[in-house]
Every structure is written in C-alpha cells, then in structure tokens.
Motif scaffolding. Structure first.
Motif, PDB file in Angstrom:
ATOM      1  N   VAL A 174      -3.462  -1.026  10.558  1.00  0.00           N
ATOM      2  CA  VAL A 174      -4.240  -0.338  10.115  1.00  0.00           C
ATOM      3  C   VAL A 174      -3.434   0.741   9.151  1.00  0.00           C
ATOM      4  O   VAL A 174      -2.048   0.986   9.473  1.00  0.00           O
ATOM      5  CB  VAL A 174      -4.530   0.672  11.472  1.00  0.00           C
ATOM      6  N   ALA A 175      -3.736   0.446   7.857  1.00  0.00           N
ATOM      7  CA  ALA A 175      -2.516   1.669   7.040  1.00  0.00           C
ATOM      8  C   ALA A 175      -2.287   3.135   7.178  1.00  0.00           C
ATOM      9  O   ALA A 175      -4.193   3.236   6.982  1.00  0.00           O
ATOM     10  CB  ALA A 175      -2.495   1.223   5.713  1.00  0.00           C
TER      11      ALA A 175
ATOM     12  N   LEU B   5       4.176   0.648  14.986  1.00  0.00           N
ATOM     13  CA  LEU B   5       3.971   0.655  13.603  1.00  0.00           C
ATOM     14  C   LEU B   5       5.593  -0.220  13.337  1.00  0.00           C
ATOM     15  O   LEU B   5       6.490  -0.420  13.726  1.00  0.00           O
ATOM     16  CB  LEU B   5       4.549   2.296  13.743  1.00  0.00           C
ATOM     17  N   SER B   6       5.080  -0.403  12.105  1.00  0.00           N
ATOM     18  CA  SER B   6       5.665  -0.917  11.101  1.00  0.00           C
ATOM     19  C   SER B   6       7.383  -0.051  11.035  1.00  0.00           C
ATOM     20  O   SER B   6       7.852  -0.727  10.509  1.00  0.00           O
ATOM     21  CB  SER B   6       5.099  -1.103   9.423  1.00  0.00           C
ATOM     22  N   HIS B   7       6.632   0.906  10.491  1.00  0.00           N
ATOM     23  CA  HIS B   7       8.579   1.999  10.841  1.00  0.00           C
ATOM     24  C   HIS B   7       8.746   2.849  11.848  1.00  0.00           C
ATOM     25  O   HIS B   7       7.542   4.150  11.985  1.00  0.00           O
ATOM     26  CB  HIS B   7       8.155   3.039   9.468  1.00  0.00           C
ATOM     27  N   PRO B   8       8.050   2.829  12.753  1.00  0.00           N
ATOM     28  CA  PRO B   8       8.398   3.833  14.112  1.00  0.00           C
ATOM     29  C   PRO B   8       9.200   5.114  13.564  1.00  0.00           C
ATOM     30  O   PRO B   8      10.185   5.482  13.483  1.00  0.00           O
ATOM     31  CB  PRO B   8       9.744   3.318  15.489  1.00  0.00           C
TER      32      PRO B   8
ATOM     33  N   ARG C 235      -7.820  14.179  12.958  1.00  0.00           N
ATOM     34  CA  ARG C 235      -7.614  13.962  11.414  1.00  0.00           C
ATOM     35  C   ARG C 235      -6.223  15.333  12.659  1.00  0.00           C
ATOM     36  O   ARG C 235      -5.107  15.828  11.536  1.00  0.00           O
ATOM     37  CB  ARG C 235      -8.271  14.953  10.304  1.00  0.00           C
ATOM     38  N   GLU C 236      -6.409  16.004  13.207  1.00  0.00           N
ATOM     39  CA  GLU C 236      -5.909  17.376  13.372  1.00  0.00           C
ATOM     40  C   GLU C 236      -4.086  16.464  14.885  1.00  0.00           C
ATOM     41  O   GLU C 236      -3.200  16.927  13.946  1.00  0.00           O
ATOM     42  CB  GLU C 236      -6.002  18.565  15.038  1.00  0.00           C
ATOM     43  N   LEU C 237      -4.771  15.110  15.001  1.00  0.00           N
ATOM     44  CA  LEU C 237      -4.025  14.953  16.236  1.00  0.00           C
ATOM     45  C   LEU C 237      -3.192  13.523  15.250  1.00  0.00           C
ATOM     46  O   LEU C 237      -1.968  13.659  15.207  1.00  0.00           O
ATOM     47  CB  LEU C 237      -4.002  13.242  17.154  1.00  0.00           C
ATOM     48  N   MET C 238      -3.023  13.419  13.691  1.00  0.00           N
ATOM     49  CA  MET C 238      -2.549  12.469  12.956  1.00  0.00           C
ATOM     50  C   MET C 238      -1.976  13.193  11.989  1.00  0.00           C
ATOM     51  O   MET C 238      -1.477  12.961  11.200  1.00  0.00           O
ATOM     52  CB  MET C 238      -3.674  11.726  12.223  1.00  0.00           C
ATOM     53  N   ALA C 239      -2.175  14.932  11.878  1.00  0.00           N
ATOM     54  CA  ALA C 239      -1.860  15.821  10.628  1.00  0.00           C
ATOM     55  C   ALA C 239       0.130  15.659  11.174  1.00  0.00           C
ATOM     56  O   ALA C 239       0.691  14.909   9.792  1.00  0.00           O
ATOM     57  CB  ALA C 239      -2.353  16.703  10.757  1.00  0.00           C
ATOM     58  N   PRO C 240       0.493  15.579  11.865  1.00  0.00           N
ATOM     59  CA  PRO C 240       2.106  15.919  12.299  1.00  0.00           C
ATOM     60  C   PRO C 240       2.264  15.152  11.691  1.00  0.00           C
ATOM     61  O   PRO C 240       4.039  14.764  11.121  1.00  0.00           O
ATOM     62  CB  PRO C 240       2.444  16.277  13.625  1.00  0.00           C
ATOM     63  N   VAL C 241       2.091  13.360  11.475  1.00  0.00           N
ATOM     64  CA  VAL C 241       2.785  12.254  11.353  1.00  0.00           C
ATOM     65  C   VAL C 241       1.944  11.594  10.328  1.00  0.00           C
ATOM     66  O   VAL C 241       2.380  10.273   9.607  1.00  0.00           O
ATOM     67  CB  VAL C 241       2.975  11.261  12.472  1.00  0.00           C
ATOM     68  N   GLY C 242       1.201  12.667   9.130  1.00  0.00           N
ATOM     69  CA  GLY C 242       0.489  12.949   8.092  1.00  0.00           C
ATOM     70  C   GLY C 242      -0.068  10.609   8.172  1.00  0.00           C
ATOM     71  O   GLY C 242       0.225  10.370   7.149  1.00  0.00           O
ATOM     72  N   PHE C 243      -0.722  11.052   8.729  1.00  0.00           N
ATOM     73  CA  PHE C 243      -1.541   9.798   9.518  1.00  0.00           C
ATOM     74  C   PHE C 243      -2.910  10.167   9.163  1.00  0.00           C
ATOM     75  O   PHE C 243      -4.320   9.163   9.843  1.00  0.00           O
ATOM     76  CB  PHE C 243      -2.066   9.329  10.122  1.00  0.00           C
ATOM     77  N   VAL C 244      -3.605  11.165   7.916  1.00  0.00           N
ATOM     78  CA  VAL C 244      -4.702  11.952   8.377  1.00  0.00           C
ATOM     79  C   VAL C 244      -6.124  10.586   7.081  1.00  0.00           C
ATOM     80  O   VAL C 244      -7.717  10.688   7.776  1.00  0.00           O
ATOM     81  CB  VAL C 244      -5.118  13.296   7.097  1.00  0.00           C
ATOM     82  N   GLN C 245      -5.484   9.632   7.062  1.00  0.00           N
ATOM     83  CA  GLN C 245      -6.327   9.166   5.666  1.00  0.00           C
ATOM     84  C   GLN C 245      -6.108   7.635   6.600  1.00  0.00           C
ATOM     85  O   GLN C 245      -4.847   6.972   6.876  1.00  0.00           O
ATOM     86  CB  GLN C 245      -6.010   8.970   4.363  1.00  0.00           C
TER      87      GLN C 245
ATOM     88  N   LEU D  27       0.473  -1.167   0.100  1.00  0.00           N
ATOM     89  CA  LEU D  27       0.152  -0.068   0.242  1.00  0.00           C
ATOM     90  C   LEU D  27       0.825   1.017   0.015  1.00  0.00           C
ATOM     91  O   LEU D  27       0.386   2.418  -0.606  1.00  0.00           O
ATOM     92  CB  LEU D  27      -0.808  -0.172   1.177  1.00  0.00           C
ATOM     93  N   ASP D  28       1.674   1.008   0.316  1.00  0.00           N
ATOM     94  CA  ASP D  28       2.625   2.260  -0.407  1.00  0.00           C
ATOM     95  C   ASP D  28       2.970   2.691   1.441  1.00  0.00           C
ATOM     96  O   ASP D  28       2.768   4.283   0.467  1.00  0.00           O
ATOM     97  CB  ASP D  28       2.691   2.712  -0.994  1.00  0.00           C
ATOM     98  N   THR D  29       2.332   2.459   2.737  1.00  0.00           N
ATOM     99  CA  THR D  29       2.066   4.008   3.226  1.00  0.00           C
ATOM    100  C   THR D  29       2.732   2.865   4.649  1.00  0.00           C
ATOM    101  O   THR D  29       3.836   1.993   4.806  1.00  0.00           O
ATOM    102  CB  THR D  29       0.974   3.208   3.926  1.00  0.00           C
ATOM    103  N   ILE D  30       2.785   3.852   6.033  1.00  0.00           N
ATOM    104  CA  ILE D  30       2.945   3.146   7.100  1.00  0.00           C
ATOM    105  C   ILE D  30       2.263   2.032   8.218  1.00  0.00           C
ATOM    106  O   ILE D  30       1.087   2.732   7.538  1.00  0.00           O
ATOM    107  CB  ILE D  30       3.329   3.998   8.353  1.00  0.00           C
ATOM    108  N   VAL D  31       2.136   1.508   8.594  1.00  0.00           N
ATOM    109  CA  VAL D  31       0.729   0.304   8.925  1.00  0.00           C
ATOM    110  C   VAL D  31       1.470   0.328  10.506  1.00  0.00           C
ATOM    111  O   VAL D  31       2.075  -0.095  10.720  1.00  0.00           O
ATOM    112  CB  VAL D  31       1.038  -0.572   8.190  1.00  0.00           C
TER     113      VAL D  31
END
Length: 264
Positions: free
Chosen positions: A141-142, A57-60, A115-125, A38-42
């Motif tokens: 969770v991707a 996380l797959s990539h801490p 989304r505000e909490l996740m935005a700093p690490v790019g996890f909004v979706q 999926l080319d994401t962090i999971v």
C-alpha cells in the motif's frame, strides 16, 4: 513516457529477482523499489485467516500508530476502510486507489474517519496493490498526502501486479528447497530451481506451469536449460542430482520411483 520508462525498469528489476535462487519472497526489496518509483512511503500489509493483521512501513515512523489509534482501527475503522470495502464488495483484485472508490460502497463517515486518522502522517491518499488474496491477504500500500494518485501511477501498479504474482508463486515453489546460502546451485536461476523442485514434487510440465503462472512451453524451455546445466537428459536424473547437491527436497513418493529406477 513516465509510465513506459518505469514499466521497463520494473521488468528488468523483476527479471533479476526471478533469477535469484533464494526461497523467500523479496518483499523488502519490492517495497523499497515501489517507494522510490511512486515517491511515497509503502507499507506491506497482511491479514491472516484468523483475523490477525499488521503492516510494516518502508520508512518507519516513530510512535505511529499510537495505542489509541490502534484501538480505533480494531474497533471497526479498519473494516470500514474504503479500499477494503472495495475489494470485499467487488472481488476485483486489481490495484485500486482510495480516492476512486465510489461513495455508495463506503459507510457514511468512513472516508472522513480514515483520512482523519491518516492525516497526521500524510497518508490520506492510498494505492493498494494486492499480492496474494487467498487464505488471508497480502498487499503493498503506497500512501501520500494531497491529491489522489495519477492515472499513470494506477496503470503502472496494474502492470506491475502480475510481475509480483510471478515472484510470489516462485517463492511458494521454492519454500521446500534447502537454504541455498553456501550451496553450489550449478548456475541454476531461481526460475529453474523452482521448476526442479516442482519436478521433485512429482508435477507434470502442465501442472508446473499452473503453479508458477507460466505456459507449459515456457516450462519445457526451463527444463531444457536446467538439464543442460545439470548434465542430464531426463527428469529422474535431474531430481537425483538436485537432491544429492542439496538443492531440493524430494517428495517421498517421487523418491521411491527414482530409487526404483536407479537401483532396479
């Protein structure tokens, strides 16, 4: 083409994992493969019946979440998470993306807060793939930034989910097996070893199929192969040899029956 190609790759990947006789659920390998596909962090997310929860996380990411962010999650943000609301409300265990959760199911402001909490690490979706939903839950969770996950990505997740369920059920069946490291498994695949362990637990072919998520006919195919590999013709001898080789743990009730049959 992307969907079909990746599904075929996942079928081969899971086939290899099912053949592995190790008793643990191959969470890390699945997690990294999902991240690559999926080319994401999971993340691997869990919640236990007592309410404790966590993720890996797959990539801490160093320093995330901060203690302050964790406090916000613990103070109610997590319970209001759109994906959790979706699963709790619909009881639909199929994979789902946060962006597809209907607004009427989400508390006012919850989507914006997450989304505000996740935005700093790019996890909004986020795309959640439940793996186990009884007595707590486990899910992959991707997460990514920008647009929601595509229809093809969601469809692939829904095709992959039953494969993950097979791995989960097999790992549960193999939990009682001794550690196979350094043990001659006589060429048994993980599937065949799981069937042998469930035989040792006294289960019928139909019950074994239910436990592993496969048909009784498939169970009999596995039985025929493991009998051939063990050089036996019936379940009693298969269990005796499997225990003697250190492959399985025998249920006490089954042991009494095999002992009686072996020694008269």
């Amino acid at each position: 083409m992307w969907l079909l190609r990746n599904y075929e790759l996942w079928l081969e990947f899971v086939r290899e994992l099912l053949n592995d006789p190790r008793p643990d659920f191959p969470r890390e390998r699945i997690q990294l493969r999902l991240a690559e596909t999926l080319d994401t962090i999971v993340s691997w997310n869990w919640e236990d019946p007592d309410g404790s929860y966590g993720f890996e996380l797959s990539h801490p990411i160093d320093g995330w979440p901060t203690p302050e962010e964790r406090l916000i999650w613990d103070s109610g943000a997590r319970d209001a998470h759109p994906l959790l609301r979706w699963f709790y409300t619909t009881q639909d265990p199929r994979p789902m993306t946060m962006g597809r959760v209907p607004e009427y199911m989400v508390e006012p402001g919850a989507m914006e807060l997450v989304r505000e909490l996740m935005a700093p690490v790019g996890f909004v979706q986020q795309l959640s793939i439940p793996c186990h939903v009884e007595n707590g839950h486990r899910a992959f969770v991707a997460a990514k930034d920008d647009d929601d996950f595509s229809d093809d990505a969601l469809q692939l997740a829904r095709l992959i989910q039953p494969l993950l369920a097979l791995l989960w059920l097999q790992a549960a069946a193999l939990e009682r097996c001794p550690d196979p490291v350094g043990v001659d498994t006589t060429g048994l695949s993980g599937r065949e070893l799981a069937v042998l362990q469930l035989l040792a637990d006294g289960l019928t072919a139909e019950a074994i199929g239910h436990r592993l998520g496969i048909s009784p006919r498939t169970v009999h195919s596995h039985l025929a192969r493991l009998y051939r590999k063990l050089g036996v013709s019936d379940r009693m001898r298969a269990v005796l040899i499997g225990e003697a080789a250190g492959l399985i743990t025998v249920d006490p009730g089954v042991r009494r029956l095999t002992d009686r049959a072996a020694f008269g």
